[in-house]
Design a protein around this motif. Structure first.
Motif, short mmCIF file in Angstrom:
data_model
loop_
_atom_site.label_atom_id
_atom_site.label_comp_id
_atom_site.label_asym_id
_atom_site.label_seq_id
_atom_site.Cartn_x
_atom_site.Cartn_y
_atom_site.Cartn_z
N GLN A 138 0.81 -1.21 0.00
CA GLN A 138 0.00 0.00 0.00
C GLN A 138 0.84 1.26 0.00
O GLN A 138 0.35 2.35 -0.35
N TYR A 170 -1.11 -8.69 -4.76
CA TYR A 170 -1.71 -7.37 -4.69
C TYR A 170 -2.19 -6.93 -6.07
O TYR A 170 -1.85 -5.85 -6.55
N ASP A 172 -4.43 -5.59 -9.17
CA ASP A 172 -5.24 -4.40 -9.31
C ASP A 172 -6.62 -4.78 -9.86
O ASP A 172 -6.73 -5.31 -10.96
N PHE A 189 -4.02 -8.67 -2.00
CA PHE A 189 -3.28 -7.79 -1.09
C PHE A 189 -1.92 -8.42 -0.80
O PHE A 189 -1.59 -9.49 -1.28
N ARG A 209 -7.78 -7.24 5.43
CA ARG A 209 -8.21 -7.81 4.15
C ARG A 209 -9.69 -7.59 3.85
O ARG A 209 -10.11 -7.70 2.71
N THR A 211 -11.25 -4.75 3.99
CA THR A 211 -11.30 -3.53 3.18
C THR A 211 -10.90 -3.80 1.73
O THR A 211 -11.56 -3.32 0.80
N TYR A 212 -9.84 -4.58 1.53
CA TYR A 212 -9.37 -4.83 0.17
C TYR A 212 -10.30 -5.80 -0.56
O TYR A 212 -10.44 -5.72 -1.79
N ARG A 215 -13.20 -4.04 -2.48
CA ARG A 215 -12.93 -3.48 -3.81
C ARG A 215 -13.28 -4.48 -4.91
O ARG A 215 -13.65 -4.09 -6.01
N ASN A 308 -15.32 -0.87 4.12
CA ASN A 308 -14.04 -0.42 4.69
C ASN A 308 -14.05 -0.71 6.18
O ASN A 308 -14.76 -0.07 6.96
#
Length: 393
Positions: A138, A170, A172, A189, A209, A211-212, A215, A308
């Motif tokens: 991050q 990680y 995208d 992540f 994890r 939060t990620y 996405r 989040n």
């Protein structure tokens, strides 16, 4: 694994399986003969007797040693050095592989020969690390070059051999359309391991994890309908050494939350501990039939409200199963790197799931909670979860 975790399918080896400075005559990966004197085919055949499949770890690109050793592309008169005159970095681990100057039929033949070799060894799962655009962390993201063309060719080669292909690390989510076409899953992540000399991970790293994962939950591409799944990294619950649990988690509340969230989002579920050294209590959790059913549905849960976990400590994630029931997880993510937070009441409206009245079961407690109309609420300790099965009425 056969006796203690009978429903787990793959046994995957990380980077220590291969020789770091040696390739075969065609520039392909070589296994360590000191570890595998009888070869990987012998190992995969042995695992197959227990119903298990063998997986390995590799990097995208053309191995640097293959170029330096003047290796040929199998089935051709061409050399791999012809493809890498610009010496471009092939992945996020600099100095390990080269990216081809252009991605032509010779590059595809190289990857096809690699898949052919892995199939001869009996490999069924390949984790490809250092993929991009992505990688890093991050604070220093995008450490991996854009090697999507290599990954496409590798994916094409592995699909022909029925080899599961997993991307790392990680990745995208904005490139989801590419990842779905290329592979079966992607790490979302950084490593969950804390790389401490005393413990394996931490409660903070687990809830990070959530939060990620949110996405990726926003996307419609993840799940069984596309055969593509997120990977939140290994589940490090319950490892015991010299009579002491060293997983680094604060308590059993966090451990249950760990397993429950991975099941809800149908993350690739990889055990990060020696099953011989996991207490029966935790083995029971890993083998819990309803947890595995929720996980194996292959459907990724979505959050109600913000996903989040730092802005919203009251996390509610849910998904509708194929039989019409709803799996729902409530989490109090009020944990910090060095201490636990406070208890919180977590509440949701059944109408958020498109229903008004339902029968609710607590999965981990094994209790039928009764019939609810309108809302449901529970007070959870910091790090605690409740995993529900909801039957609409």
């Amino acid at each position: 694994m056969k006796s203690k975790m009978p429903q787990y399918e793959y046994i995957n080896m990380d980077s220590g399986w291969y020789v770091h400075d040696t390739v075969d005559e065609f520039g392909r990966w070589s296994y360590r003969r000191d570890l595998f004197p009888n070869g990987l085919r012998y190992l995969s055949d042995h695992l197959a007797k227990n119903g298990h499949k063998l997986g390995i770890y590799i990097l995208p690109g053309i191995r640097k040693e293959a170029v330096e050793n003047n290796a040929k592309i199998k089935g051709t008169t061409h050399y791999l050095k012809e493809l890498t005159t610009r010496k471009l970095e092939g992945n996020g681990f600099k100095g390990t592989t080269y990216m081809p100057d252009e991605h032509n039929e010779l590059v595809q033949m190289y990857y096809d020969s690699m898949a052919e070799l892995f199939a001869e060894w009996g490999i069924s799962f390949v984790k490809v690390d250092g993929c991009g655009p992505g990688g890093g962390d991050q604070f220093y993201p995008y450490q991996s070059p854009d090697n999507r063309e290599c990954l496409r060719m590798m994916g094409q080669a592995f699909r022909k051999r029925n080899i599961w292909m997993q991307l790392s690390w990680y990745m995208d989510p904005s490139y989801i359309s590419d990842w779905v076409k290329i592979s079966n899953g992607a790490r979302v992540f950084i490593d969950i391991e804390s790389y401490s000399t005393k413990t394996m991970t931490s409660s903070h790293r687990v809830f990070q994890r959530v939060t990620y994962a949110s996405r990726w939950a926003e996307l419609d591409d993840v799940g069984v309908h596309n055969g593509f799944y997120i990977d939140l990294d290994v589940v490090l619950v319950g490892m015991v050494v010299n009579g002491k649990c060293i997983d680094g988690l604060d308590n059993d509340d966090v451990r249950l939350s760990y397993i429950s969230f991975w099941a809800l989002v149908s993350s690739v579920f990889c055990i990060g501990a020696d099953p011989r050294m996991i207490p029966d209590k935790y083995l029971h959790w890993f083998n819990h039939p309803e947890m595995l059913m929720i996980h194996q549905s292959g459907i990724m849960a979505k959050p109600i409200g913000s996903g989040n976990a730092w802005l919203n400590r009251k996390q509610i994630w849910w998904k509708r199963l194929a039989d019409g029931r709803i799996a729902c997880g409530l989490f109090n993510t009020h944990v910090y790197p060095f201490f636990l937070g406070i208890s919180r009441e977590i509440k949701f409206k059944l109408s958020d799931m498109g229903i008004e009245t339902a029968e609710i079961k607590d999965v981990w407690a094994g209790e039928q909670m009764g019939t609810y109309t309108g809302t449901y609420s529970v007070t959870l300790r910091a790090g605690q979860c409740q995993l529900l099965l909801i039957t609409p009425k």
